[in-house]
Design an enzyme around this catalytic site. Structure first.
Site, PDB file in Angstrom:
ATOM      1  N   ASN A  16      19.408  61.185  -8.771  1.00 20.01           N
ATOM      2  CA  ASN A  16      18.014  60.841  -8.430  1.00 20.01           C
ATOM      3  C   ASN A  16      17.830  59.326  -8.368  1.00 20.01           C
ATOM      4  O   ASN A  16      17.094  58.817  -7.514  1.00 20.01           O
ATOM      5  CB  ASN A  16      17.038  61.474  -9.420  1.00 20.01           C
ATOM      6  CG  ASN A  16      16.772  62.928  -9.091  1.00 20.01           C
ATOM      7  OD1 ASN A  16      16.105  63.237  -8.103  1.00 20.01           O
ATOM      8  ND2 ASN A  16      17.339  63.839  -9.879  1.00 20.01           N
ATOM      9  N   LEU A  95      10.701  60.478 -25.422  1.00 22.68           N
ATOM     10  CA  LEU A  95      10.030  59.236 -25.799  1.00 22.68           C
ATOM     11  C   LEU A  95       8.804  59.567 -26.643  1.00 22.68           C
ATOM     12  O   LEU A  95       8.101  60.547 -26.374  1.00 22.68           O
ATOM     13  CB  LEU A  95       9.647  58.459 -24.535  1.00 22.68           C
ATOM     14  CG  LEU A  95      10.869  57.966 -23.747  1.00 22.68           C
ATOM     15  CD1 LEU A  95      10.512  57.642 -22.308  1.00 22.68           C
ATOM     16  CD2 LEU A  95      11.507  56.754 -24.433  1.00 22.68           C
ATOM     17  N   ASN A 109       8.358  61.587 -14.400  1.00 23.35           N
ATOM     18  CA  ASN A 109       9.597  62.317 -14.697  1.00 23.35           C
ATOM     19  C   ASN A 109       9.847  63.321 -13.580  1.00 23.35           C
ATOM     20  O   ASN A 109       8.906  63.767 -12.913  1.00 23.35           O
ATOM     21  CB  ASN A 109       9.417  63.062 -16.031  1.00 23.35           C
ATOM     22  CG  ASN A 109      10.639  63.862 -16.425  1.00 23.35           C
ATOM     23  OD1 ASN A 109      11.777  63.383 -16.327  1.00 23.35           O
ATOM     24  ND2 ASN A 109      10.427  65.094 -16.856  1.00 23.35           N
ATOM     25  N   HIS A 111      11.616  67.124 -12.985  1.00 24.78           N
ATOM     26  CA  HIS A 111      12.103  68.303 -13.721  1.00 24.78           C
ATOM     27  C   HIS A 111      12.492  69.386 -12.711  1.00 24.78           C
ATOM     28  O   HIS A 111      11.750  69.623 -11.741  1.00 24.78           O
ATOM     29  CB  HIS A 111      10.996  68.812 -14.656  1.00 24.78           C
ATOM     30  CG  HIS A 111      11.447  69.962 -15.497  1.00 24.78           C
ATOM     31  ND1 HIS A 111      12.265  69.794 -16.593  1.00 24.78           N
ATOM     32  CD2 HIS A 111      11.230  71.289 -15.385  1.00 24.78           C
ATOM     33  CE1 HIS A 111      12.522  70.981 -17.135  1.00 24.78           C
ATOM     34  NE2 HIS A 111      11.905  71.902 -16.415  1.00 24.78           N
TER      35      HIS A 111
HETATM   36  C1  GRF Z   1      17.913  66.506 -12.505  1.00 25.41           C
HETATM   37  O1  GRF Z   1      18.080  67.860 -12.199  1.00 25.41           O
HETATM   38  C2  GRF Z   1      16.535  66.253 -13.053  1.00 25.41           C
HETATM   39  O2  GRF Z   1      15.563  67.091 -12.494  1.00 25.41           O
HETATM   40  C3  GRF Z   1      16.699  66.553 -14.509  1.00 25.41           C
HETATM   41  O3  GRF Z   1      17.977  66.082 -14.834  1.00 25.41           O
HETATM   42  C4  GRF Z   1      18.785  66.073 -13.671  1.00 25.41           C
HETATM   43  C5  GRF Z   1      19.293  64.678 -13.511  1.00 25.41           C
HETATM   44  O4  GRF Z   1      20.231  64.573 -12.469  1.00 25.41           O
HETATM   45  N1  GRF Z   1      15.632  65.963 -15.283  1.00 25.41           N
HETATM   46  P1  GRF Z   1      20.690  63.144 -11.983  1.00 25.41           P
HETATM   47  O5  GRF Z   1      21.214  62.379 -13.189  1.00 25.41           O
HETATM   48  O6  GRF Z   1      19.520  62.457 -11.352  1.00 25.41           O
HETATM   49  O7  GRF Z   1      21.794  63.400 -10.977  1.00 25.41           O
END
Ligand code: GRF
Length: 220
Positions: A16, A95, A109, A111
């Site tokens: 991400n 946090l 965030n 999810h």
């Molecule tokens: C993602 O699936 C996000 O939704 C969750 O943790 C994962 C992180 O993946 N909170 P990355 O580190 O961004 O590849």
């Protein structure tokens, strides 16, 4: 208008983060990443940040006696970088309330479920076990309770018969990589803000259409 200064907090892979880095590489994108913080020294996302020339800080929770001290250290790093928006992207530390209040409506965030369903860990296993046909991902403002807070963007993703958690996670990840940059853009352009604990949009068109799973035979 100056770009919104975003910091990204990670613990691992950082895909991400990568999606945000790529979005920010577009001169028209209204945000820039000023800092990446990881609580894990070996997080793969750190390599992505360094490659993009972004400042990184490793703030390892094991070096702190209390959550308050840890959160305070993160706040100091964020402030020193002039952070205006904090993006949690696979950051695996909760946090504390005072941090969340300090950065109220400035922490978001992502999810991998359609919140408020399947908060917490192992979302994909639990979605498959529950037999749901549609899941997805959510970008939301952060509140002290885990995976709680005003929802900015959601994407719906079908669950397919042969899915295991990994296959489903990968399908959802494609949606995540679209939704996170989109949410940051909406905030940076002042088009998404919290009003009475819901997100209110200014100039964001609602989506149209249906996702029905399985496919509606009568519609063929
Ligand atoms: C993602 O699936 C996000 O939704 C969750 O943790 C994962 C992180 O993946 N909170 P990355 O580190 O961004 O590849």
């Amino acid at each position: 208008m100056a770009d919104l200064k975003a910091a990204v907090l990670i613990s691992g892979r950082g895909s991400n983060l990568q999606a945000l880095i790529e979005a920010c590489a577009n001169p028209d994108y209204p945000a820039e990443i000023v800092l990446v913080i990881s609580n894990k020294p070996k997080a793969m996302g750190l390599k992505r940040a360094r490659k993009a020339g972004i400042d990184v800080r490793i703030i390892d929770h094991r070096d702190f006696d209390s959550r308050e001290d840890y959160d305070e250290s993160i706040t100091q790093a964020l402030e020193a970088a002039g952070t205006e928006l904090v993006c949690l992207a696979g950051f695996m530390r909760v946090l504390g309330e005072s941090f969340v209040e300090r950065w109220r409506d400035r922490v978001i965030n992502i999810h991998p479920s359609l919140l408020p369903a399947f908060k917490g860990l192992n979302t994909h296993e639990r979605a498959i076990d529950a037999g749901i046909r549609i899941t997805g991902c959510t970008v939301h403002f952060v509140r002290p309770a885990m995976d709680d807070g005003p929802i900015i963007v959601q994407a719906a993703v079908p669950v397919l018969p042969e899915d295991d958690a990994k296959i489903l996670a990968d399908r959802i990840l494609v949606a995540e990589h679209k939704c996170y940059p989109m949410a940051v853009r909406l905030i940076a352009e002042g088009r998404a803000r919290v009003v009475n604990e819901k997100v209110s949009f200014d100039g964001a068109e609602p989506a149209e259409g249906l996702l029905i799973n399985p496919r509606d035979d009568t519609a063929r």
